[in-house]
Design an enzyme around this catalytic site. Structure first.
Site, PDB file in Angstrom:
ATOM      1  N   GLY A  36      -4.799  -4.077  10.641  1.00 23.01           N
ATOM      2  CA  GLY A  36      -4.580  -4.629  11.974  1.00 23.01           C
ATOM      3  C   GLY A  36      -3.369  -5.537  12.068  1.00 23.01           C
ATOM      4  N   LEU A  38      -1.012  -5.137  14.342  1.00 24.80           N
ATOM      5  CA  LEU A  38      -0.097  -3.996  14.247  1.00 24.80           C
ATOM      6  C   LEU A  38       1.330  -4.342  14.660  1.00 24.80           C
ATOM      7  CD1 LEU A  38      -2.436  -1.214  15.704  1.00 24.80           C
ATOM      8  CD2 LEU A  38      -2.149  -1.934  13.318  1.00 24.80           C
ATOM      9  N   HIS A  42       3.466   0.004  11.474  1.00 23.87           N
ATOM     10  CA  HIS A  42       2.211   0.752  11.638  1.00 23.87           C
ATOM     11  C   HIS A  42       2.390   1.890  12.647  1.00 23.87           C
ATOM     12  CE1 HIS A  42       0.532  -3.379  10.580  1.00 23.87           C
ATOM     13  NE2 HIS A  42       0.032  -2.618   9.631  1.00 23.87           N
ATOM     14  N   LYS A 181       5.654   3.347   2.707  1.00 23.93           N
ATOM     15  CA  LYS A 181       6.324   3.117   1.421  1.00 23.93           C
ATOM     16  C   LYS A 181       6.683   1.651   1.238  1.00 23.93           C
ATOM     17  CE  LYS A 181       8.810   7.468   0.991  1.00 23.93           C
ATOM     18  NZ  LYS A 181      10.155   7.928   0.578  1.00 23.93           N
ATOM     19  N   SER A 218       6.058  -6.774   8.336  1.00 22.51           N
ATOM     20  CA  SER A 218       4.796  -7.040   7.646  1.00 22.51           C
ATOM     21  C   SER A 218       3.964  -7.962   8.519  1.00 22.51           C
ATOM     22  CB  SER A 218       5.105  -7.726   6.308  1.00 22.51           C
ATOM     23  OG  SER A 218       3.929  -8.257   5.755  1.00 22.51           O
ATOM     24  N   ARG A 220       2.124 -10.282   7.662  1.00 27.62           N
ATOM     25  CA  ARG A 220       2.176 -11.664   7.176  1.00 27.62           C
ATOM     26  C   ARG A 220       3.452 -12.401   7.603  1.00 27.62           C
ATOM     27  NH1 ARG A 220      -0.483  -9.133   2.620  1.00 27.62           N
ATOM     28  NH2 ARG A 220      -2.392 -10.233   2.012  1.00 27.62           N
TER      29      ARG A 220
HETATM   30  N1  LIG Z   1       7.382  -2.173   7.517  1.00 27.42           N
HETATM   31  C1  LIG Z   1       6.580  -1.142   7.285  1.00 27.42           C
HETATM   32  N2  LIG Z   1       7.060   0.115   7.310  1.00 27.42           N
HETATM   33  C2  LIG Z   1       6.241   1.171   7.061  1.00 27.42           C
HETATM   34  N3  LIG Z   1       4.933   1.060   6.803  1.00 27.42           N
HETATM   35  C3  LIG Z   1       4.407  -0.160   6.776  1.00 27.42           C
HETATM   36  C4  LIG Z   1       5.197  -1.329   7.022  1.00 27.42           C
HETATM   37  N4  LIG Z   1       4.389  -2.407   6.939  1.00 27.42           N
HETATM   38  C5  LIG Z   1       3.161  -1.940   6.647  1.00 27.42           C
HETATM   39  N5  LIG Z   1       3.178  -0.604   6.550  1.00 27.42           N
HETATM   40  C6  LIG Z   1       2.050   0.259   6.179  1.00 27.42           C
HETATM   41  O1  LIG Z   1       0.986   0.094   7.087  1.00 27.42           O
HETATM   42  C7  LIG Z   1      -0.241   0.328   6.417  1.00 27.42           C
HETATM   43  C8  LIG Z   1      -1.162  -0.802   6.711  1.00 27.42           C
HETATM   44  O2  LIG Z   1      -0.627  -1.972   6.151  1.00 27.42           O
HETATM   45  P1  LIG Z   1      -1.121  -3.426   6.507  1.00 27.42           P
HETATM   46  O3  LIG Z   1      -2.078  -3.343   7.652  1.00 27.42           O
HETATM   47  O4  LIG Z   1      -1.522  -4.154   5.294  1.00 27.42           O
HETATM   48  O5  LIG Z   1       0.186  -4.089   7.118  1.00 27.42           O
HETATM   49  P2  LIG Z   1       1.274  -4.933   6.433  1.00 27.42           P
HETATM   50  O6  LIG Z   1       2.295  -5.233   7.439  1.00 27.42           O
HETATM   51  O7  LIG Z   1       1.635  -4.270   5.144  1.00 27.42           O
HETATM   52  O8  LIG Z   1       0.587  -6.279   6.145  1.00 27.42           O
HETATM   53  P3  LIG Z   1       0.765  -7.236   4.938  1.00 27.42           P
HETATM   54  O9  LIG Z   1       1.829  -6.730   4.030  1.00 27.42           O
HETATM   55  O10 LIG Z   1       1.118  -8.510   5.555  1.00 27.42           O
HETATM   56  O11 LIG Z   1      -0.590  -7.131   4.340  1.00 27.42           O
HETATM   57  C9  LIG Z   1       0.095   0.466   4.935  1.00 27.42           C
HETATM   58  O12 LIG Z   1       0.148   1.841   4.594  1.00 27.42           O
HETATM   59  C10 LIG Z   1       1.459  -0.159   4.855  1.00 27.42           C
HETATM   60  O13 LIG Z   1       2.254   0.341   3.795  1.00 27.42           O
HETATM   61  N1  BAL Z   2      -0.523  -4.178   2.878  1.00 28.72           N
HETATM   62  C1  BAL Z   2      -1.321  -4.531   1.745  1.00 28.72           C
HETATM   63  C2  BAL Z   2      -2.532  -5.302   2.081  1.00 28.72           C
HETATM   64  C3  BAL Z   2      -2.653  -6.572   1.309  1.00 28.72           C
HETATM   65  O1  BAL Z   2      -1.636  -7.183   0.965  1.00 28.72           O
HETATM   66  O2  BAL Z   2      -3.787  -6.991   1.027  1.00 28.72           O
END
Ligand SMILES: Nc1ncnc2c1ncn2[C@@H]1O[C@H](COP(=O)(O)OP(=O)(O)OP(=O)(O)O)[C@@H](O)[C@H]1O
Ligand code: BAL
Ligand SMILES: CC(C)(CO)[C@@H](O)C(=O)[O-]
Length: 314
Positions: A36, A38, A42, A181, A218, A220
């Site tokens: 989430g 998003l 995502h 990736k 991201s 975060r």
């Molecule tokens: N910048 C990005 N580009 C492509 N895919 C992404 C990106 N950020 C996250 N994803 C993908 O989205 C999916 C869900 O990831 P997630 O919900 O943990 O988000 P996140 O932005 O990676 O969060 P965090 O890294 O802060 O945990 C994963 O497959 C992750 O690799």
């Molecule tokens: N996107 C990876 C989730 C985590 O850092 O826990």
């Protein structure tokens, strides 16, 4: 653009029933697993899933099983209503948002099973399910691939990811699943698990999406102060520099690593790791030759741990 409300499913059995009913009508299902909050990264995974499947399920579940007690589960950002609004407005929409109340709830005695009371916004400190058990004791480990990089500093992370992804695959029964990736090691681990355990799911790795200034998107990032966000640009900048240095003939990994580390530290970041590894085996490479490598970074800016990477093919 047409606005389409996704169906929101919170119950595991109801999710499985929906998928089976769609599959019995000959439809193909693409799953995009997320935690989430998003962002465009995502949404790009959803666009990729659309190319491979007729129906799209997005799961939104902050999985307690992949966080250890000292990690940031209690502060992981959430905005379910905002997420739904974003999903409504994307081209083609999505069919289902799977938002299980608790994937680790097996319907037993909650008092005794413990560990299932995952209250995040309520401020209750929660961790991986290890201590409470949650009635759950089966874990998937992708033993070699999970050892290095993020696995070294987050000891329960990849067993938590592999296990929850296996659970999502078992409940949703997708034909295709898309992973970013950006989380390179996670993507490779899921691919390997699917191969080794004969899941009937095609795993697709989607390209990383960056903000205009280069920062890897991201969830975060929202926790970065404006100053930290500026400093964090050193990660992507140093990765692009490493790529052009390699293309210009600087192929010794020790030197490339050193310059990435120095740039990030000079900007005020604290390095967790910088590794240059083979794209498939994730084993360290000393000299970049013909095959594909990926430079992977994890670094702290303030209280935020960021990851990023850069694929290099010569
Ligand atoms: N910048 C990005 N580009 C492509 N895919 C992404 C990106 N950020 C996250 N994803 C993908 O989205 C999916 C869900 O990831 P997630 O919900 O943990 O988000 P996140 O932005 O990676 O969060 P965090 O890294 O802060 O945990 C994963 O497959 C992750 O690799
Ligand atoms: N996107 C990876 C989730 C985590 O850092 O826990
Ligand atoms: C794959 C995943 C949804 C499993 O919880 C998570 O690790 C993520 O969002 O990258």
């Amino acid at each position: 653009m047409a606005i389409r409300d996704p169906e929101i499913i919170r119950d595991k059995q109801q999710m499985r029933n929906w998928s089976r009913s769609m599959r019995s009508q000959g439809k193909t299902i693409g799953l995009v697993p997320t935690m989430g909050y998003l962002h465009q990264g995502h949404l790009s995974l959803i666009a990729e899933a659309r190319k491979h499947a007729q129906l799209i399920v997005v799961s939104i579940y902050v999985n307690p099983g992949q966080f250890s007690a000292t990690e940031d589960l209690s502060t992981y950002p959430s905005d379910f209503h905002g997420d739904i609004e974003k999903l409504k407005s994307i081209n083609g929409g999505v069919d289902v948002v799977f938002n299980p109340k608790d994937l680790y709830d097996y319907g037993g005695d909650r008092e005794r099973s413990g560990g299932n009371e995952v209250e995040r916004e309520g401020g209750v400190v929660v961790s991986c399910l290890e201590d409470g058990g949650g009635g759950h004791e089966t874990w998937i480990r992708v033993e070699r691939l999970e050892k290095g990089m993020c696995g070294r500093s987050r000891p329960v992370f990849f067993r938590g990811v592999a296990t929850v992804v296996a659970k999502l695959f078992n409940v949703v029964e997708p034909d295709v699943a898309v992973f970013g990736k950006k989380d390179y090691q996670q993507w490779r681990i899921v691919q390997r698990m699917v191969r080794d355990l004969d899941f009937g799911v095609k795993v697709i790795g989607a390209e990383m999406i960056r903000d205009e200034d280069g920062l890897a998107m991201s969830s975060r990032n929202v926790h970065l102060s404006p100053q930290e966000r500026g400093q964090a640009l050193s990660i992507s900048r140093s990765l692009f520099e490493a790529k052009s240095a390699a293309k210009g003939g600087k192929t010794a990994c020790s030197e490339l690593r050193r310059s990435v580390i120095e740039s990030i530290e000079a900007a005020g970041g604290k390095i967790d790791y910088v590794e240059i590894v083979d794209q498939e085996s994730l084993e360290a490479v000393e000299e970049i030759k013909g095959g594909g490598v990926v430079v992977c970074v994890a670094a702290w800016f303030g209280k935020v741990r960021l990851i990023d990477n850069m694929e290099i093919h010569l």
